[in-house]
Design an enzyme around this catalytic site. Sequence first.
Site, PDB file in Angstrom:
ATOM      1  CG  ASP A 306      -2.203   0.809   0.934  1.00 32.85           C
ATOM      2  OD1 ASP A 306      -2.150   1.689   0.050  1.00 32.85           O
ATOM      3  OD2 ASP A 306      -3.226   0.625   1.620  1.00 32.85           O
TER       4      ASP A 306
HETATM    5  C1  BGC Z   1      -5.168   2.991   0.289  1.00 37.41           C
HETATM    6  C2  BGC Z   1      -5.428   1.951  -0.766  1.00 37.41           C
HETATM    7  C3  BGC Z   1      -5.341   2.577  -2.142  1.00 37.41           C
HETATM    8  C4  BGC Z   1      -3.990   3.237  -2.286  1.00 37.41           C
HETATM    9  C5  BGC Z   1      -3.789   3.885  -3.636  1.00 37.41           C
HETATM   10  C6  BGC Z   1      -3.909   3.787   0.018  1.00 37.41           C
HETATM   11  O1  BGC Z   1      -3.745   4.852   0.889  1.00 37.41           O
HETATM   12  O2  BGC Z   1      -5.077   2.364   1.553  1.00 37.41           O
HETATM   13  O3  BGC Z   1      -6.686   1.344  -0.552  1.00 37.41           O
HETATM   14  O4  BGC Z   1      -5.564   1.613  -3.116  1.00 37.41           O
HETATM   15  O5  BGC Z   1      -3.858   4.238  -1.301  1.00 37.41           O
HETATM   16  O6  BGC Z   1      -4.511   5.036  -3.746  1.00 37.41           O
END
Ligand code: BGC
Length: 746
Positions: A306
């Site tokens: 993430d």
């Molecule tokens: C979130 C994810 C997301 C990623 C990309 C993160 O902060 O937890 O769910 O896919 O950002 O935007």
Amino acid sequence: MRKNLHILFFLVCSFANLRIDAQQQTVDIDALMHKMSVEEKVGQMTQIDLGVIAEGGICALKNPQTVNISKLQEAIAKYHIGSILNVGCASGTISLDNWHQILNTIHAQNTQLSKNKIPILYGIDAIHGANYTMGATLFPQQIAQAATWNPSLVKKGYEITAYETRASGIPWNFSPVLDLGRQPLWSRFFETFGEDVYLAKTMTQVAIDGYQGNTIGNPYKVASCMKHFLGYSMPLSGRDRTPAWISDRELREYFLPTFETAIKANARTIMINSGDINGTPVHANNDILTKLLRNELGFTGVAVTDWEDIYKLVNIHRVAKNKKEAVKMAILAGIDMSMTPNDFEFTTLLVQLVKEGDIPESRLDISVRRILQLKKDLGLFEKTINEKTNYPLFGCNQYAEASYDVAKECITLLKNKNNTLPVTNEKIFVCGPAANSMNLLNGAWTHTWQGVDTQWNTKGKQTILQALQKKTSIQTTFENIASIDSFYQESNYLAKAIQADKIVVCIGETPCTEIVGNINDLNISDAQIKLIEKLKTLGKPLILVCCFNRPRIISRVEPLVDAILYAYLPSDEGGRAIADCIIGKVNPSGKLPFTYPKYANAFVHYDHKAAEDLDIDFGMNAYQPQFDFGFGLSYTNFQYSNFSISSSTLSNDKIKVEITVKNTGNVKGKEVVQVYYNDLVASITPAVKKLCAYRKLELLPNESKIVYFELSKTDFSFINKDLKRITESGEIEIIINNQKKVINVL
Ligand code: BGC
């Protein structure tokens, strides 16, 4: 005409499928990897945010967006990047044309500069529709989808999202969220399919099938991304990205099954939980990322981190003393791709680690092979981006209707004293912060990350108020009395409201997600409580409409209102769907996919363990929800009879459970027949009941249908103390609508 377009669309799909399958044979991954340098391999494992290569820079993008050619060239030629993500944090949704300009520029530069011509994989958060493309079809958020209990309706949404995401030139979607919604405080509760394993698994299956179809090489399909592996949704404090304490047994019992379902359905990618479980950050946890995910579950796809999570091993989790150590930890734990995403430090450090012998190149090969396979299967080596003209159905009315269908089936009638609803030929007074807001219907991940900006809202969509004003069977007046957080004292709303026959109060929650959505109190805001209390003094029937990110506590106002429509975040067509429920054009059929808590300090799930001996009831029963899991009323009534089970014993065969359901009211309606079981004695304290099957059916007035279910031993299985899934022999009670029968499992 639309029908013809659809036929054409399927012909085009099938043709394109054949063409791509044939061409995919031509990429030889082994030969390609043989030619790649360490730098190129590490580049494949690097994902940067669009902001790194776009004009304006990180979090300062312009709209429309343009690529900064020299930054892009550096990213490709120097860092050999394999992937780019998202829309950039500060800009809003962009047009289809703008997406094609950006992606064509990226791919054109890559074709010139990439030594081995490896396509760049673009990924995005198309969370409830292609929410970063203007004019795309937005769907109710996942929690609302689960509330429909209708997998075939929900599946259409995933198919359309895949189509519109690919129409935007993007083949990889960071969705669905497969974390179980068992912590009502959590800011991303609305992104889940709710608290129940069986219901969430049912929705998981259709989400993956809808996104990926039979092959992700189909230019109308995307690679899905299961999020966020594992145990992300259960932070002890309720605050996003804070520690979770979850035993291995409970991880497997509650949080793993949706991921297992998705892996069996061939979900191609997975994103890792940013948090820590029992003190180990998941990004550094080899037991979860390799032993469990790869060795045990057999997942062969791509594991992406993430946002910036490798660096967080240093500055948040403090398990690594510097970024280099963090990179080593994460790669050795099992990460394939780093959502770095704002710089190239990861890339530089991983190259160093390999050159210094701290990470063998063979470890890179494992990840790079998975990434290249994904790109190959997506058809990217042949055609990275398809023409917009291949997607004539983008944003069409038929797709909006598919969203409306989900919205109308999610809305859950939680109270209806004296048949306050539906409203016919009456005057209604409408108010409340959610009455005239598209943002409060949509929630976060709508045009922007947090979904609060109003400037990008899809033109022509109706708020609850606007949809009600179009209804000729009622007379609607409106007054803006309160926002979520303040009550407008100066308003003379009472004079208007008193003239109405009924009052519709629409309350909500500010759109938010992730850390931004952390709250200190699950109760609805004081201003909204005050609003309802004031309106109550008029003595008119009150109809409460709730649009919440999570089950905000309404116990103070529930006794004051006559009817409650719980709408979740029903999105762009939600205003219409709510209005249609209010006037009775739609008979609500949603059922809660979670236990609705009554008190902010008493969260107990419906599938809790027995709290006390019934013979010694101190009046302390822990389970006192506002509304039960699976609860939802209708404008008609259903009667259950003739409950029977084909055999009183179950060995390795199946038993057939049968029940007759009759619509005894005056209007047609949909009912969800829910089958629960209670394992009377088990080696792990059993839940008082657990959902194991259900069916949604529609019945005309006076119509009755016999509903059948087949159950086998695995339906009553659980994770034992040795972490094995087993079914123990003994008595199991099968429960449908308060009727119970016991079978003996041999
Ligand atoms: C979130 C994810 C997301 C990623 C990309 C993160 O902060 O937890 O769910 O896919 O950002 O935007």
